[in-house]
Design an enzyme around this catalytic site. Structure first.
Site, PDB file in Angstrom:
ATOM      1  N   THR A  76       0.817  -1.212   0.000  1.00  9.00           N
ATOM      2  CA  THR A  76       0.000   0.000   0.000  1.00  9.00           C
ATOM      3  C   THR A  76       0.849   1.259   0.000  1.00  9.00           C
ATOM      4  O   THR A  76       0.448   2.289  -0.538  1.00  9.00           O
ATOM      5  CB  THR A  76      -0.920  -0.008   1.242  1.00  9.00           C
ATOM      6  OG1 THR A  76      -1.816  -1.099   1.098  1.00  9.00           O
ATOM      7  CG2 THR A  76      -1.727   1.265   1.372  1.00  9.00           C
ATOM      8  N   THR A  91       1.652  -4.234   4.286  1.00  8.59           N
ATOM      9  CA  THR A  91       1.500  -4.487   5.728  1.00  8.59           C
ATOM     10  C   THR A  91       0.916  -5.862   6.053  1.00  8.59           C
ATOM     11  O   THR A  91       1.050  -6.324   7.175  1.00  8.59           O
ATOM     12  CB  THR A  91       0.610  -3.400   6.370  1.00  8.59           C
ATOM     13  OG1 THR A  91      -0.679  -3.435   5.750  1.00  8.59           O
ATOM     14  CG2 THR A  91       1.221  -2.028   6.249  1.00  8.59           C
ATOM     15  N   ASP A  92       0.273  -6.501   5.064  1.00 10.90           N
ATOM     16  CA  ASP A  92      -0.401  -7.772   5.389  1.00 10.90           C
ATOM     17  C   ASP A  92       0.570  -8.862   5.845  1.00 10.90           C
ATOM     18  O   ASP A  92       0.231  -9.680   6.701  1.00 10.90           O
ATOM     19  CB  ASP A  92      -1.211  -8.275   4.180  1.00 10.90           C
ATOM     20  CG  ASP A  92      -2.477  -7.451   3.975  1.00 10.90           C
ATOM     21  OD1 ASP A  92      -2.895  -6.754   4.918  1.00 10.90           O
ATOM     22  OD2 ASP A  92      -3.046  -7.508   2.872  1.00 10.90           O
ATOM     23  N   GLU A  95      -0.583 -28.947  29.217  1.00 12.62           N
ATOM     24  CA  GLU A  95      -0.867 -30.355  29.567  1.00 12.62           C
ATOM     25  C   GLU A  95       0.409 -31.186  29.489  1.00 12.62           C
ATOM     26  O   GLU A  95       1.205 -31.025  28.569  1.00 12.62           O
ATOM     27  CB  GLU A  95      -1.874 -30.950  28.561  1.00 12.62           C
ATOM     28  CG  GLU A  95      -3.077 -30.109  28.271  1.00 12.62           C
ATOM     29  CD  GLU A  95      -4.033 -30.045  29.439  1.00 12.62           C
ATOM     30  OE1 GLU A  95      -4.073 -31.020  30.204  1.00 12.62           O
ATOM     31  OE2 GLU A  95      -4.684 -29.004  29.589  1.00 12.62           O
ATOM     32  N   LYS A 144       0.296  -7.007  13.114  1.00 14.55           N
ATOM     33  CA  LYS A 144      -0.721  -6.098  12.570  1.00 14.55           C
ATOM     34  C   LYS A 144      -2.014  -6.402  13.307  1.00 14.55           C
ATOM     35  O   LYS A 144      -2.677  -7.398  13.026  1.00 14.55           O
ATOM     36  CB  LYS A 144      -0.871  -6.320  11.057  1.00 14.55           C
ATOM     37  CG  LYS A 144      -1.841  -5.357  10.399  1.00 14.55           C
ATOM     38  CD  LYS A 144      -1.907  -5.560   8.886  1.00 14.55           C
ATOM     39  CE  LYS A 144      -2.909  -4.625   8.252  1.00 14.55           C
ATOM     40  NZ  LYS A 144      -3.023  -4.787   6.789  1.00 14.55           N
ATOM     41  N   TYR A 201      -7.630   0.288  -3.994  1.00 14.55           N
ATOM     42  CA  TYR A 201      -6.506   0.832  -4.772  1.00 14.55           C
ATOM     43  C   TYR A 201      -5.650  -0.312  -5.291  1.00 14.55           C
ATOM     44  O   TYR A 201      -5.824  -1.467  -4.895  1.00 14.55           O
ATOM     45  CB  TYR A 201      -5.645   1.726  -3.871  1.00 14.55           C
ATOM     46  CG  TYR A 201      -5.232   1.020  -2.609  1.00 14.55           C
ATOM     47  CD1 TYR A 201      -4.089   0.242  -2.579  1.00 14.55           C
ATOM     48  CD2 TYR A 201      -6.014   1.091  -1.454  1.00 14.55           C
ATOM     49  CE1 TYR A 201      -3.737  -0.449  -1.431  1.00 14.55           C
ATOM     50  CE2 TYR A 201      -5.670   0.409  -0.314  1.00 14.55           C
ATOM     51  CZ  TYR A 201      -4.532  -0.362  -0.299  1.00 14.55           C
ATOM     52  OH  TYR A 201      -4.189  -1.057   0.823  1.00 14.55           O
TER      53      TYR A 201
END
Ligand code: ASP
Length: 331
Positions: A13, A93-94, A289, A166, A27
């Site tokens: 982006t 950013t993903d 556990e 994120k 976009y």
């Protein structure tokens, strides 16, 4: 002479372009080249001697292991280059936290590597990319950033690669380190560190990074998201398809429903490495556990499932055992 900072542009982006300046969705990510990105922030020239190169032009949700390895390869070369003092990567950013963590695992120098991105495309009103890029260059050029591994800089905050995630879908303050907070800030141009980095380099980072540079892909490791009534069938599918590693994103402290646990335990017996992580955003996954210990599952510590997956992929690439992975997680 100013610090020589190399910018590697990956797309995202920060390089996004929209027809309407009021639009922050819809976009095209990665449309703007590195020269244009730099031209939008002439102030970087007063901070350092910057040069840019375009490594990819992708929406980072589409990043592949091949591209991640290309990035590892190029960063390794630049870490070894005598004429480069610091590296800044502009990234979507993903998957920014995944690239940051992967690079941090194999970071072997005291040279700063800083990753940045943006939540609003470059054409948007109040685009956040230009200041993020300037701040990232400021951090990469600052001596205080040396020996801190890979840093993530957005929205005036500095985070450790291992800790950051994120957290929000669309907010500009999306990058947060839920457990320890940001380690520093860029306050009106001044770089400050409040805490030490949570360093996560592998003990053999130099040789492991060299091994990775000869690979074109990483082993297949899925993340299986734990939920009520999970009967473990996706564990079986993974093993049947030859998967050698699984990250199970369990509940709370990495809890696994009984049937899925039984399938995972059977997978370990067949030589599959299993990391037990959590779908919770806060806290760590520690011993739970007794049966998990006996089955040989590795607790993810502070790593979220996506970072644990990369750790497993690297472990499988170099033939590391579950015991070695446990040790790596103690670093
Ligand atoms: N989908 C975009 C990407 O990860 C989002 C962003 O950059 O913020 O490339």
């Amino acid at each position: 002479m100013g610090k020589r900072i190399r910018i590697l542009a990956m797309g995202g982006t920060i390089a996004g372009s929209a027809a309407d300046s009021a639009a922050t969705t819809g976009y095209q990510a990665g449309a703007v080249g590195v020269a244009e990105l730099l031209a939008a922030v002439p102030q970087v020239r007063a901070v350092a001697e910057v040069s840019g190169e375009q490594l990819a032009t992708i929406d980072s949700k589409d990043i592949t292991a091949a591209v991640q390895l290309q990035m590892v390869r190029r960063v390794r070369e630049l870490l070894l280059a005598a004429d480069v003092d610091g590296i800044v990567i502009t990234h979507g950013t993903d998957t920014l936290e995944e690239s940051a963590y992967l690079l941090d695992l194999v970071h072997f120098a005291d040279k700063p590597v800083v990753i940045t991105g943006a939540m609003r495309p470059s054409t948007a009103l109040s685009a956040d990319g230009p200041l993020n890029l300037l701040d990232a260059v400021r951090v990469a050029a600052d001596d205080k950033a040396r020996d801190r591994g890979v840093l993530v800089v957005l929205n005036n905050a500095i985070h450790s690669a291992q800790a950051v995630t994120k957290l929000a879908t669309m907010a500009v303050e999306t990058f947060q380190s839920p457990n320890g907070g940001a380690i520093g800030a860029v306050n009106d141009g001044e770089v400050v560190f409040y805490h030490n980095s949570q360093l996560h380099h592998l003990p053999q980072a130099l040789s492991i990074s060299e091994k990775l540079t000869s690979q074109q892909e990483l082993p297949y490791v899925p993340i299986l998201y734990g939920h009520s009534d999970d009967d473990g069938r996706l564990v079986k599918v993974t093993v049947d398809q030859g998967g050698k590693g699984i990250v199970y994103a369990g509940m709370g402290n990495g809890s696994i429903p009984a049937q899925a646990e039984a399938e995972l335990a059977a997978a370990v017996k067949q030589g599959v490495l299993v990391i037990r992580a959590s779908s919770s955003a806060l806290g760590m996954v520690a011993k739970a556990e007794e049966s998990y210990e006996q089955a040989g599952f590795v607790a993810s510590g502070c790593l979220n499932p996506r970072k644990a997956r990369l750790l497993l992929q690297v472990a499988l690439s170099v033939g590391a055992s579950a015991a070695a992975v446990k040790n790596w997680l103690k670093i």
